[in-house]
Write a protein that holds these residues in place. Structure first.
Motif, PDB file in Angstrom:
ATOM      1  N   ILE A  83       0.734  -1.235  -0.143  1.00  0.00           N
ATOM      2  CA  ILE A  83       0.058  -0.003  -0.065  1.00  0.00           C
ATOM      3  C   ILE A  83       0.852   1.282  -0.127  1.00  0.00           C
ATOM      4  CG2 ILE A  83      -1.671   1.216   1.191  1.00  0.00           C
ATOM      5  CD1 ILE A  83      -2.505  -1.533   2.262  1.00  0.00           C
ATOM      6  N   THR A  84       1.768   1.404   1.052  1.00  0.00           N
ATOM      7  CA  THR A  84       2.507   2.541   1.080  1.00  0.00           C
ATOM      8  C   THR A  84       3.849   2.269   1.594  1.00  0.00           C
ATOM      9  OG1 THR A  84       2.699   4.924   1.417  1.00  0.00           O
ATOM     10  CG2 THR A  84       1.614   3.735   3.137  1.00  0.00           C
ATOM     11  N   ALA A  85       4.810   3.145   2.153  1.00  0.00           N
ATOM     12  CA  ALA A  85       5.954   2.764   2.989  1.00  0.00           C
ATOM     13  C   ALA A  85       6.403   3.955   3.246  1.00  0.00           C
ATOM     14  CB  ALA A  85       7.108   1.994   2.239  1.00  0.00           C
ATOM     15  N   TYR A  86       7.121   4.318   4.444  1.00  0.00           N
ATOM     16  CA  TYR A  86       8.023   5.271   4.854  1.00  0.00           C
ATOM     17  C   TYR A  86       8.947   5.014   6.022  1.00  0.00           C
ATOM     18  CZ  TYR A  86       4.269   5.657   8.477  1.00  0.00           C
ATOM     19  OH  TYR A  86       3.293   5.257   9.341  1.00  0.00           O
ATOM     20  N   ILE A  87       9.639   5.943   6.475  1.00  0.00           N
ATOM     21  CA  ILE A  87      10.646   5.858   7.453  1.00  0.00           C
ATOM     22  C   ILE A  87      10.200   6.542   8.709  1.00  0.00           C
ATOM     23  CG2 ILE A  87      13.106   6.295   8.358  1.00  0.00           C
ATOM     24  CD1 ILE A  87      14.132   5.664   5.340  1.00  0.00           C
ATOM     25  N   ASP A  88      10.247   6.022   9.999  1.00  0.00           N
ATOM     26  CA  ASP A  88       9.773   6.845  10.941  1.00  0.00           C
ATOM     27  C   ASP A  88      10.677   6.347  12.339  1.00  0.00           C
ATOM     28  OD1 ASP A  88       8.068   8.227  12.914  1.00  0.00           O
ATOM     29  OD2 ASP A  88       6.348   7.211  12.508  1.00  0.00           O
ATOM     30  N   ASP A  89      10.808   7.334  13.280  1.00  0.00           N
ATOM     31  CA  ASP A  89      11.841   6.879  14.511  1.00  0.00           C
ATOM     32  C   ASP A  89      10.965   6.325  15.574  1.00  0.00           C
ATOM     33  OD1 ASP A  89      10.079   9.066  15.324  1.00  0.00           O
ATOM     34  OD2 ASP A  89      11.555  10.285  15.730  1.00  0.00           O
ATOM     35  N   ALA A  90       9.856   5.783  15.588  1.00  0.00           N
ATOM     36  CA  ALA A  90       9.065   5.250  16.371  1.00  0.00           C
ATOM     37  C   ALA A  90       8.061   4.312  15.799  1.00  0.00           C
ATOM     38  CB  ALA A  90       8.262   6.223  17.476  1.00  0.00           C
ATOM     39  N   VAL A  91       7.877   3.008  16.392  1.00  0.00           N
ATOM     40  CA  VAL A  91       6.683   2.307  16.101  1.00  0.00           C
ATOM     41  C   VAL A  91       5.647   1.942  17.447  1.00  0.00           C
ATOM     42  CG1 VAL A  91       7.713   1.056  14.284  1.00  0.00           C
ATOM     43  CG2 VAL A  91       8.323   0.180  16.424  1.00  0.00           C
ATOM     44  N   ASP A  92       4.746   1.508  17.218  1.00  0.00           N
ATOM     45  CA  ASP A  92       3.764   1.133  18.326  1.00  0.00           C
ATOM     46  C   ASP A  92       4.043  -0.256  18.505  1.00  0.00           C
ATOM     47  OD1 ASP A  92       1.782   0.744  20.082  1.00  0.00           O
ATOM     48  OD2 ASP A  92       0.111   1.749  18.778  1.00  0.00           O
ATOM     49  N   ARG A  93       4.758  -0.759  19.593  1.00  0.00           N
ATOM     50  CA  ARG A  93       5.083  -1.878  19.905  1.00  0.00           C
ATOM     51  C   ARG A  93       3.874  -2.824  20.467  1.00  0.00           C
ATOM     52  NH1 ARG A  93      10.509  -3.221  19.475  1.00  0.00           N
ATOM     53  NH2 ARG A  93      11.790  -1.366  18.870  1.00  0.00           N
ATOM     54  N   SER A  94       3.055  -2.179  20.999  1.00  0.00           N
ATOM     55  CA  SER A  94       1.732  -2.754  21.580  1.00  0.00           C
ATOM     56  C   SER A  94       0.835  -3.499  20.171  1.00  0.00           C
ATOM     57  CB  SER A  94       0.639  -1.952  22.151  1.00  0.00           C
ATOM     58  OG  SER A  94       0.134  -0.823  21.177  1.00  0.00           O
ATOM     59  N   LYS A  95       1.025  -3.133  18.846  1.00  0.00           N
ATOM     60  CA  LYS A  95       0.740  -3.674  17.858  1.00  0.00           C
ATOM     61  C   LYS A  95       1.246  -4.768  17.266  1.00  0.00           C
ATOM     62  CE  LYS A  95      -2.264   0.352  16.728  1.00  0.00           C
ATOM     63  NZ  LYS A  95      -2.739   1.412  15.708  1.00  0.00           N
ATOM     64  N   ILE A  96       2.449  -5.278  17.830  1.00  0.00           N
ATOM     65  CA  ILE A  96       3.228  -6.400  17.333  1.00  0.00           C
ATOM     66  C   ILE A  96       2.534  -7.582  17.398  1.00  0.00           C
ATOM     67  CG2 ILE A  96       5.395  -7.601  17.554  1.00  0.00           C
ATOM     68  CD1 ILE A  96       6.827  -5.241  18.391  1.00  0.00           C
ATOM     69  N   ILE A  97       2.479  -8.209  16.175  1.00  0.00           N
ATOM     70  CA  ILE A  97       1.719  -9.580  15.997  1.00  0.00           C
ATOM     71  C   ILE A  97       2.705 -10.725  15.745  1.00  0.00           C
ATOM     72  CG2 ILE A  97      -0.482  -8.616  15.474  1.00  0.00           C
ATOM     73  CD1 ILE A  97      -0.093  -9.218  12.723  1.00  0.00           C
ATOM     74  N   TRP A  98       4.053 -10.219  15.146  1.00  0.00           N
ATOM     75  CA  TRP A  98       5.190 -11.398  14.971  1.00  0.00           C
ATOM     76  C   TRP A  98       6.422 -10.782  15.053  1.00  0.00           C
ATOM     77  CZ3 TRP A  98       8.957 -11.388  11.363  1.00  0.00           C
ATOM     78  CH2 TRP A  98       9.581 -12.777  11.196  1.00  0.00           C
ATOM     79  N   ARG A  99       7.034 -11.564  15.756  1.00  0.00           N
ATOM     80  CA  ARG A  99       8.610 -11.112  15.771  1.00  0.00           C
ATOM     81  C   ARG A  99       9.481 -12.084  15.172  1.00  0.00           C
ATOM     82  NH1 ARG A  99       9.873  -7.245  19.857  1.00  0.00           N
ATOM     83  NH2 ARG A  99       8.041  -7.873  20.582  1.00  0.00           N
ATOM     84  N   ALA A 100      10.692 -11.481  14.486  1.00  0.00           N
ATOM     85  CA  ALA A 100      11.599 -12.457  13.902  1.00  0.00           C
ATOM     86  C   ALA A 100      12.394 -12.738  15.026  1.00  0.00           C
ATOM     87  CB  ALA A 100      12.784 -11.501  12.664  1.00  0.00           C
ATOM     88  N   ASP A 101      12.785 -14.335  14.908  1.00  0.00           N
ATOM     89  CA  ASP A 101      13.796 -14.988  15.990  1.00  0.00           C
ATOM     90  C   ASP A 101      15.075 -14.469  15.519  1.00  0.00           C
ATOM     91  OD1 ASP A 101      11.448 -16.257  16.965  1.00  0.00           O
ATOM     92  OD2 ASP A 101      11.793 -17.828  15.557  1.00  0.00           O
ATOM     93  N   ARG A 102      15.658 -13.406  16.210  1.00  0.00           N
ATOM     94  CA  ARG A 102      17.182 -12.959  15.860  1.00  0.00           C
ATOM     95  C   ARG A 102      17.838 -13.064  17.161  1.00  0.00           C
ATOM     96  NH1 ARG A 102      16.209  -8.456  11.123  1.00  0.00           N
ATOM     97  NH2 ARG A 102      14.883  -9.704   9.845  1.00  0.00           N
TER      98      ARG A 102
END
Length: 102
Positions: A83-102
């Protein structure tokens, strides 16, 4: 016209169309140099956020407080689109539904 297709973490083919890329770069000209990173974010995200109206947000960490956010939709188990893309300096971590195993 489809520019590229990559698989999401769910194995869904996600299309990047010329129209969407023009939209992204037209609104945020700095994104022109991030073409490959946009595709990489969908294919190999740092984490996925729950987006609005059924969309997903692939997040690729670019540094300590710099994130590439790519909004996309999985229309079916076989097809989806960016849909779209951009760069930001923050993310809403309460909305995480998947995290990479790193």
């Amino acid at each position: 016209m489809i520019l590229d297709t990559v698989d999401s973490i769910n194995g869904v083919a996600i299309r990047l169309t010329e129209e969407r890329w023009d939209h992204i770069v037209g609104r945020r000209p700095y994104m022109a140099t991030y073409y490959e990173k946009v595709l990489d974010a969908v294919q190999n995200p740092s984490f996925i956020l729950r987006g609005a109206r059924g969309s997903l947000v692939a997040v690729l960490a670019l540094g300590r407080r710099r994130y590439l956010l790519v909004f996309y939709r999985e229309v079916s188990k076989l097809d989806g689109f960016i849909i779209t893309a951009y760069i930001d300096d923050a993310v809403d971590r309460s909305k995480i539904i998947w995290r990479a195993d790193r």
